[in-house]
Design a protein around this motif. Sequence first.
Motif, PDB file in Angstrom:
ATOM      1  N   LEU A  10       0.811  -1.308  -0.150  1.00 48.13           N
ATOM      2  CA  LEU A  10      -0.079   0.046  -0.095  1.00 48.13           C
ATOM      3  C   LEU A  10       0.953   1.366   0.011  1.00 48.13           C
ATOM      4  N   TYR A  11       0.648   1.916  -0.848  1.00 47.47           N
ATOM      5  CA  TYR A  11       1.423   3.394  -0.847  1.00 47.47           C
ATOM      6  C   TYR A  11       0.361   4.669  -0.943  1.00 47.47           C
ATOM      7  N   ASN A  12      -0.889   4.685  -1.140  1.00 45.43           N
ATOM      8  CA  ASN A  12      -1.785   5.751  -1.369  1.00 45.43           C
ATOM      9  C   ASN A  12      -3.153   5.106  -1.205  1.00 45.43           C
ATOM     10  N   SER A  13      -3.378   4.834   0.190  1.00 45.53           N
ATOM     11  CA  SER A  13      -4.509   4.074   0.547  1.00 45.53           C
ATOM     12  C   SER A  13      -5.490   4.694   1.774  1.00 45.53           C
TER      13      SER A  13
ATOM     14  N   PRO B 124       8.400   4.385   2.908  1.00 44.32           N
ATOM     15  CA  PRO B 124       8.649   5.412   3.947  1.00 44.32           C
ATOM     16  C   PRO B 124       7.646   6.611   3.703  1.00 44.32           C
ATOM     17  N   SER B 125       7.576   6.803   2.256  1.00 47.19           N
ATOM     18  CA  SER B 125       6.758   7.957   2.020  1.00 47.19           C
ATOM     19  C   SER B 125       5.058   7.670   1.864  1.00 47.19           C
TER      20      SER B 125
ATOM     21  N   PRO C 133       3.908   6.412   8.588  1.00 45.30           N
ATOM     22  CA  PRO C 133       3.914   4.929   8.238  1.00 45.30           C
ATOM     23  C   PRO C 133       4.853   4.196   9.179  1.00 45.30           C
ATOM     24  N   GLU C 134       5.584   5.095   9.891  1.00 38.01           N
ATOM     25  CA  GLU C 134       6.111   4.352  11.095  1.00 38.01           C
ATOM     26  C   GLU C 134       5.162   4.072  12.340  1.00 38.01           C
TER      27      GLU C 134
END
Length: 557
Positions: A114-117, A135-136, A227-228
Motif C-alpha cells: 500500500l502506498y496511497n490508500s 517510507p513515504s 508509516p512508522e
Amino acid sequence: MRPILFLVELVSNAARLIRNLLVLVLPAPDYAVVTLTGNLPERRAALPLLQRLLRPPPMSLEDLRRTLDRAARSRMRGIVLRVHNLEAGMATRQSVREALARFRASGKRVAAYLYNSGLSDLYLASAADVVVVPPSAEVTTFGPRVELAFFREALGRWGVLPQFHHIAEYKTAAHRFLYRGATEPQREVTHAVLDATLNEITDALAERRRVTREDVQRLVDRGVPAPEDLRQAGLADHMAYEDDLAALLADGRSARIVPLSQARRSLPVRYRWRSLRPDAVGVVVLRGTIVPGESRELPLPLPLLGQVLAGCDTVARAFRAAERAPHVKAVVFHVDSRGGSAVASDLIWREVTRLRRRKPVVVHMGDVAGSGGYYVSCGASWIVAGATTITGSIGVVSGKFDVHGLLARAGIHHEILSRGASATMPSALAPYTDADWQTLRAWMERIYHRFRSVVAEGRGRTEDEVEAVARGRVWTGRQALAVGLVDQLGDFDTAVRRAKELAGIPERADVAVVTIHPPQAAPVPAHPTSAWGDWTRALRMLLAERAWLIAGVEPPV
C-alpha cells in the motif's frame, strides 16, 4: 449430442494436459502482482469477443477468484496484492478478504503493498500475511462517513416546490429535497450504519493483526498516521519500496516477482468434463437502479438513478432463460441495487418467485440491496448478504417537483386546459390539490402494504413482524441477519454452495457456474439511438415514474 461434446472435451483436455505438463517443467515465478482497481464488479461484463480482445474488461471478483484458484494449484509461492484507486464498497472488499483467506488456506502467501490508500484499503490488506508500506506512504485512517446534501432552500430560491410523500419515517430518499437538514430518523439510521461499518473494520483489523480494538481506534482518530506509526501499531509489517519486495519475500533466495499477465502462463488450467456432469448453477445479475423496460448504461449519472439502469424486461428474460435451460439446476441472483421503480421491482420479484417453484433461487447481495433491491430478493429460497451490505429500506417514496414558480420567475406564463378532477396531478406545472394528496397517500399505502405482504410471504413472517423492521429503515447485513431479513452472512461462493445444496448437488461436485445473459429482445435497429437519446429518455422516465422503492442511505466512504 452428449458423445460429440465428450469428444470435444477429450481433445480440449488433452491440450490442457500438455499445457499443464509444460507448466510443471518450465520455470515458474515466485509471486504474481495482482492489482485491484476500479469498482470490481461481481461478474465479468458481457462484451463482444472483438471488444474483449482489443480492450479487456477490468478485473471482476469472478476473475479474481478464478486467478487465485489457479494460483493455489501452481508452483508459485503466493501473490503480491496492490490496491490502487479501488472504488468498491465495503461488502465487495469483504468478499476479496474471504477469497484471500481461502487462497492462504491452500498454503500460499499473500503480501499487500500500500502506498496511497485509506482505511477500507487497510481493512482489505489485513487479510494478507505481510503488509508493506514505503517510507513515504500516504495511508490515511479516516473513519467512515456519509455526506448529506439538502436542496430545499436552493429549490425555494429557484421557485421550485418539492412535493413528496414517504412511507415511513425512515424512508429518506426524498429528504434532501424536503428538508433543510437531516431529520432525527435519518440521523438515527445513518449513525447505526456508520457504527456498524466502523465496528466491522475495527474488529477485523484487531483480530487479523493481533492488536487491540483500542489501538485501531486511536489510529482511526488520528486520521493521518505516519508509516512508522502504522508499523509500530502492528497494522504494517515493513517499511520498504516495491523493489525491496523480492528481498523481503526471499525465504533464503531472491524471490522472482512478475506481473499477473506474465504469471498466467505459469498457472495450470482445470480439466472440464461437463459432458459427464452437465449440471450448472446459473447466475442472474441485477446491478444498478431498477427501471421499466431494458437495461442500459447512461453516458452520465442522473440524480437518484445513477448511471447503470437494470431494466425489468431484461432481467425477466434472464430468469426465463435460466428456467428453460435443463442443465441449470439452481440460480444465484446477484443483486447490487438501491432499488428503483415500484412496478419494475414487482415484475422482477414475480420472476424470482415463479422460478423458485421449479428451481432453487439464492440471492447474493452486493454492496447495496435496499428498497426495490430488497423487494426483488425477498421471494428467493435463501438470502446471503455481506456483513456490511446495505439492505432493508422497506418503504415507498413518491411525488413531484412543481416548477410553475420557476417558469414565472423566468417570465414564462402557462395555462393548463384539462378534463377530470385529477388531470393535473402528474403535471409539474401545477401543485397537488388536497384531493391529489389524498389520492397519492392512499395509492402509496397500497404499494407499501403490498411490499410488506411480499416480504412477509417470502420470509415466513406476519405483516406485523415485518412492520417492526420496515418503515423504510436501512440495515447492514449483520443487522439484517439479526432481525430476520437475510438468512446467512457470506460472499458469492457462499451463495453458490447453498444453491448447490438446495439443488441436491454434492458440495465437492465440479459444476459450472455460468452467467445467464438474457436473449436479445428484438433485432438491433438500423439506426441505433445515441447515448444522449438514452440519457434524455431516462430523464423523462424518472419524471414520469410515480412510485419509487429506493434506499435513501448511501454506503459510507
